[in-house]
Design a protein around this motif. Sequence first.
Motif: not given
Length: 326
Positions: A170-175
Amino acid sequence: MQSSSQLFPVALISAERRGDLSEDVYLIKANNSLDFTTELAVTRLGLADRAGPPGAAVVLVHGSFSNRRFWYSPKGQGLGPWLARAGFDVWIAEMRGHGLSPRNQGYASNRLDDYARYDLPAIGAFVAEMNGHPAYWVGHSMGGTTLAMALGLGTLAGARGVAVFGSQVSRRYAGLRLPPLNWALRRVLKGFGRVSGARFKRGPEDEPAGIAIELLRWQSLLGRPGAWWAGLAQSQAPVLVAAGSADEQDPAWACRALFEQLGGEHKQFIELGRAQGLAQDFGHVDMLHGPQAQAEVWPLLERWLRQPEAPLLREAPAAPGAPISG
């Protein structure tokens, strides 16, 4: 050579005594996926002088850039030997191209979906054949994610229980949500065919490009983990989801999102940290490695393996504003 299994070809490639432990290494060739060159190594640990039937089977599944040594050091230390000395029938799986498992012909295209859909069921069937009963499963990081995928796909049918440590999607990295960057990274990875664990100081093993590309697709603007995520709601196996309070790679709120998605009556979430009465806030690796893990976390896992329906720790409240949905 005679197979060690009635299900599919399995070769016993090593049988050794390591101090008080017996170590048998098998190579499974299940021929159940599209790549018929796939072979999977599994190491069985037990007490060398133990008599009588084996204890409950426990299969340990390593995370990314890793192999069986995450669980079992050459000196006979680690969670694997510790569980074997506690009377469990311990099996340590190594994914395609990791450790003693040779690289299959389509190594560069391997995905977690292949592990969950084909490899874990084959390992589970062989372990159940050898032990006489279905196994418990324990996974760390990406190994736990793979176990969750298998639960969602329904390919761990009959599992007595599944414990995952530091596992989430569930962790998302904006880039990585930016389409040009995400697409460019996938193209570069496809050209290399693998990601070097040694070069990037992530661990002793390489990872196939296919897995990195799969994870990048999940991170894309419209990306989602896949149908297996919805399938988790139908899972009925007892599940333990453990998160480290100091885990910056796979934070506790994201591990909890996986827990919330699970169905079934017998599931529990524990956060490993001072707020739950432990001596320290555990991180991504030290939750399962080192003297403090042996003193506090391993006994918790053993209790769960013996009584998966019994509560282990009081839960810490979710952090204010922390996302829950996957």
